[in-house]
Write a protein that holds these residues in place. Structure first.
Motif, PDB file in Angstrom:
ATOM      1  N   GLY A 180      12.571  13.469  -6.752  1.00 55.75           N
ATOM      2  CA  GLY A 180      13.533  13.880  -6.093  1.00 55.75           C
ATOM      3  C   GLY A 180      14.741  14.090  -6.808  1.00 55.75           C
ATOM      4  N   ALA A 181      15.117  12.826  -7.456  1.00 55.40           N
ATOM      5  CA  ALA A 181      16.234  12.808  -8.069  1.00 55.40           C
ATOM      6  C   ALA A 181      16.221  13.545  -9.674  1.00 55.40           C
ATOM      7  N   GLY A 182      15.139  13.440 -10.302  1.00 52.70           N
ATOM      8  CA  GLY A 182      14.726  14.272 -11.499  1.00 52.70           C
ATOM      9  C   GLY A 182      14.732  13.357 -12.542  1.00 52.70           C
ATOM     10  N   LEU A 183      14.609  12.179 -12.494  1.00 54.91           N
ATOM     11  CA  LEU A 183      14.703  11.262 -13.188  1.00 54.91           C
ATOM     12  C   LEU A 183      13.215  11.000 -14.172  1.00 54.91           C
ATOM     13  N   ARG A 184      13.303  10.528 -15.183  1.00 49.64           N
ATOM     14  CA  ARG A 184      11.929  10.159 -15.665  1.00 49.64           C
ATOM     15  C   ARG A 184      11.417   8.579 -15.546  1.00 49.64           C
ATOM     16  N   ALA A 185      10.459   8.131 -15.253  1.00 50.36           N
ATOM     17  CA  ALA A 185      10.162   6.889 -14.813  1.00 50.36           C
ATOM     18  C   ALA A 185       8.638   6.609 -15.277  1.00 50.36           C
ATOM     19  N   VAL A 186       8.413   5.201 -15.492  1.00 49.89           N
ATOM     20  CA  VAL A 186       7.205   4.679 -15.823  1.00 49.89           C
ATOM     21  C   VAL A 186       6.956   3.642 -14.681  1.00 49.89           C
ATOM     22  N   LEU A 187       6.389   3.697 -13.660  1.00 52.24           N
ATOM     23  CA  LEU A 187       6.307   2.768 -12.564  1.00 52.24           C
ATOM     24  C   LEU A 187       4.928   1.665 -12.516  1.00 52.24           C
ATOM     25  N   CYS A 188       5.164   0.738 -11.778  1.00 53.25           N
ATOM     26  CA  CYS A 188       4.078  -0.440 -11.848  1.00 53.25           C
ATOM     27  C   CYS A 188       4.362  -1.490 -10.617  1.00 53.25           C
ATOM     28  N   PHE A 189       3.595  -1.849 -10.029  1.00 51.26           N
ATOM     29  CA  PHE A 189       3.733  -2.879  -8.913  1.00 51.26           C
ATOM     30  C   PHE A 189       3.244  -4.382  -9.661  1.00 51.26           C
ATOM     31  N   GLU A 190       4.132  -5.277  -9.290  1.00 47.21           N
ATOM     32  CA  GLU A 190       3.866  -6.816  -9.831  1.00 47.21           C
ATOM     33  C   GLU A 190       2.715  -7.317  -9.086  1.00 47.21           C
ATOM     34  N   VAL A 191       1.517  -7.892  -9.861  1.00 49.81           N
ATOM     35  CA  VAL A 191       0.442  -8.755  -9.174  1.00 49.81           C
ATOM     36  C   VAL A 191       0.876 -10.022  -9.170  1.00 49.81           C
ATOM     37  N   ASP A 225       0.848  -1.139  -0.075  1.00 46.19           N
ATOM     38  CA  ASP A 225       0.202   0.020   0.034  1.00 46.19           C
ATOM     39  C   ASP A 225       1.085   1.298  -0.066  1.00 46.19           C
ATOM     40  N   GLY A 226       0.774   2.231  -0.890  1.00 48.41           N
ATOM     41  CA  GLY A 226       1.384   3.440  -1.184  1.00 48.41           C
ATOM     42  C   GLY A 226       2.930   3.232  -1.545  1.00 48.41           C
ATOM     43  N   VAL A 227       3.399   2.237  -1.809  1.00 46.63           N
ATOM     44  CA  VAL A 227       4.788   1.843  -2.433  1.00 46.63           C
ATOM     45  C   VAL A 227       5.035   2.486  -3.731  1.00 46.63           C
ATOM     46  N   LEU A 228       4.145   2.604  -4.552  1.00 45.39           N
ATOM     47  CA  LEU A 228       4.483   3.259  -5.771  1.00 45.39           C
ATOM     48  C   LEU A 228       4.762   5.037  -5.549  1.00 45.39           C
ATOM     49  N   ASP A 229       3.837   5.186  -4.399  1.00 43.89           N
ATOM     50  CA  ASP A 229       4.076   6.794  -4.206  1.00 43.89           C
ATOM     51  C   ASP A 229       5.518   7.011  -3.555  1.00 43.89           C
ATOM     52  N   LEU A 230       5.973   6.090  -2.804  1.00 45.63           N
ATOM     53  CA  LEU A 230       7.184   6.164  -2.177  1.00 45.63           C
ATOM     54  C   LEU A 230       8.171   6.251  -3.482  1.00 45.63           C
ATOM     55  N   ILE A 231       8.247   5.273  -4.270  1.00 43.88           N
ATOM     56  CA  ILE A 231       9.274   5.339  -5.459  1.00 43.88           C
ATOM     57  C   ILE A 231       9.140   6.581  -6.214  1.00 43.88           C
ATOM     58  N   ALA A 232       8.006   6.876  -6.517  1.00 50.80           N
ATOM     59  CA  ALA A 232       7.598   8.271  -7.183  1.00 50.80           C
ATOM     60  C   ALA A 232       8.340   9.478  -6.706  1.00 50.80           C
ATOM     61  N   SER A 233       8.491   9.350  -5.333  1.00 53.12           N
ATOM     62  CA  SER A 233       8.716  10.541  -4.421  1.00 53.12           C
ATOM     63  C   SER A 233      10.387  10.434  -4.770  1.00 53.12           C
ATOM     64  N   VAL A 234      10.869   9.265  -4.573  1.00 49.19           N
ATOM     65  CA  VAL A 234      12.540   9.119  -4.710  1.00 49.19           C
ATOM     66  C   VAL A 234      12.887   9.782  -6.110  1.00 49.19           C
ATOM     67  N   VAL A 235      12.197   9.229  -7.096  1.00 52.12           N
ATOM     68  CA  VAL A 235      12.319   9.422  -8.631  1.00 52.12           C
ATOM     69  C   VAL A 235      12.215  10.926  -8.948  1.00 52.12           C
TER      70      VAL A 235
END
Length: 455
Positions: A147-158, A135-145
């Motif tokens: 902050g660093a300034g990278l471009r990313a497409v994120l998902c979680f493995e079902v 729960d909320g882990v993609l927000d955690l990853i997004a916040s790090v990305v």
């Protein structure tokens, strides 16, 4: 910002190499491309970045990877060495995933930011797994990305392998993040979402249907497919049909979907990928490392599949990945003509750029042209022979390497200048990671199943 005195490689169609060129960057996009002297005359008050004759190129793109794998470097697998992918998953990656908590996730992504920026990888398609931190882990990853300034497409493995509650939580996390990204820009518009599924071999038809029903049509799905023969065996056991056909029947194939690995596919499955415009992603270094097999990338491209290039969680050195792809097809077929440079560039450059561009609205990614994203690298490469649009593939494979990348820019923000990281503290991040690794490794080892390795 005004970038001056560069030799610009556009990666356009046709590709151009422009000497003495400058770029005007406005609001994260390339506003003008032209002779450096002319741009300097007309934009005297803009901040300057002097390329000093270096090559200015679009940043590299990774079409499939795993930021969370950072703690695996140097880690030992207890017991007998795993032999094939099913046992590698059972004894390495699945207990590893279960050992991840929020702090390890954050640290692993921070390490990923350091390595991507240093190696000129400006866009990264991440496929995340942490069944005890959903729960909320993609927000955690997004916040790090962000902050660093990278471009990313994120998902979680079902996956169903951790039980129905975690499968439902994974579906909900994907759907929530997809909706968040569609509701407005995240990270200055540099972060997007796909929908992650582990693989057909660990997901029932009921779970696939629940995934599809949780998001609107047009959502891209990011799935491991046919990485090993076992994926096909389990799909046949679940439903009597092969992996790609199962995903197609659930409405998961589209131009925004990524079928990672795509090694053990038959002709009909390749035809479905081409018919639906779905991308496959090739990760030659890791496929070699775990003995998965060799993807028929030339056959897929001839059939019309958009074959892209990823790293599967290894170092985000995409030129090194391209070199491996180039050499692997030759040795696999005992034929030096296989995967010639133009096909390699189609996969590693143009197909990756076309895929990434689908996720960032009306902003092309992976090219230098007016209106395109200002995602750039400066490369201190001094070729010993002339480099032209016709022979650049040979320079990339046989002479260029990531240590020549001096500066990385994403959406007009300088993330590394003259090999100095500006948005991430590498020493601090890696010191914290080294400190956290022993306890993480102990948790991982405690979760490794016992018994002999059978293959």
């Amino acid at each position: 910002m005004l970038i001056t005195n560069g030799t610009v490689v556009t990666w356009g169609r046709p590709n151009e190499i422009l000497d003495g060129c400058g770029l005007l960057i406005t609001d994260g996009r390339i506003a003008a491309v032209g002779p450096s002297a002319r741009l300097e005359e007309h934009h005297r008050d803009e901040p300057r970045l002097d390329a000093r004759g270096q090559y200015v190129m679009p940043g590299n793109i990774c079409a499939h990877g795993h930021f969370y794998s950072a703690f695996a470097v140097g880690m030992s697998v207890p017991g007998d060495p795993p032999i094939t992918l099913p046992t590698i998953l059972d004894r390495l990656w699945w207990p590893y995933d279960r050992a991840l908590g929020p702090e390890e996730v954050r640290l692993a992504v921070e390490v990923g930011m350091v390595d991507a920026i240093k190696n000129g990888t400006t866009t990264y398609f991440d496929h995340h797994s942490s069944p005890n931190c959903i729960d909320g882990v993609l927000d955690l990853i997004a916040s790090v990305v962000a902050g660093a300034g990278l471009r990313a497409v994120l998902c979680f493995e079902v996956t169903d392998r951790d039980g129905p509650e975690r499968a439902a939580a994974g579906i909900a996390e994907n759907a929530r993040f997809v909706n968040r990204c569609s509701g407005g820009p995240i990270g200055g518009g540099r972060i997007a979402a796909s929908f992650g599924i582990h693989a057909p071999m660990t997901v029932s038809d009921a779970t696939l249907a629940a995934c599809r029903e949780s998001v609107e049509a047009g959502t891209g799905f990011h799935v491991h497919v046919g990485e090993h023969e076992y994926d096909q065996y389990r799909s046949l056991a679940y439903s009597g049909i092969r992996s790609v056909e199962r995903l197609h029947n659930h409405g998961m194939l589209s131009a925004r979907s990524i079928m990672a690995h795509a090694i053990h596919l038959d002709a009909a499955e390749i035809g479905l990928l081409a018919e639906t415009g779905s991308a496959s992603s090739h990760q030659p270094r890791n496929n070699m490392n775990v003995g998965d097999g060799i993807a028929a990338v030339e056959s897929q491209m001839r059939a019309g599949v958009r074959v892209c290039l990823g790293n599967d969680g290894l170092s985000p050195t995409m030129w090194r990945e391209a070199e491996t792809a180039y050499l692997l097809q030759k040795i696999a077929h005992r034929d030096a003509r296989r995967l010639p440079p133009d096909q390699l560039l189609e996969m590693a450059v143009y197909n990756n750029a076309a895929l990434a561009s689908l996720y960032f609205g009306d902003t092309p990614v992976g090219t230098i042209a007016e209106g395109a994203a200002a995602d750039l690298i400066l490369v201190d490469y001094q070729p010993a022979t002339p480099m032209t649009p016709d022979n650049i593939g040979g320079h990339l494979v046989f002479a260029m390497n990531e240590s020549m990348i001096t500066t990385t820019v994403v959406a007009g923000e300088v993330l590394m200048r003259d090999r100095q990281l500006l948005t991430v503290d590498e020493q601090e991040v890696k010191a914290r990671c080294r400190q956290a690794a022993p306890a993480f490794w102990a948790r991982y080892e405690a979760g490794v199943p016992g018994g002999p390795i059978l293959g």
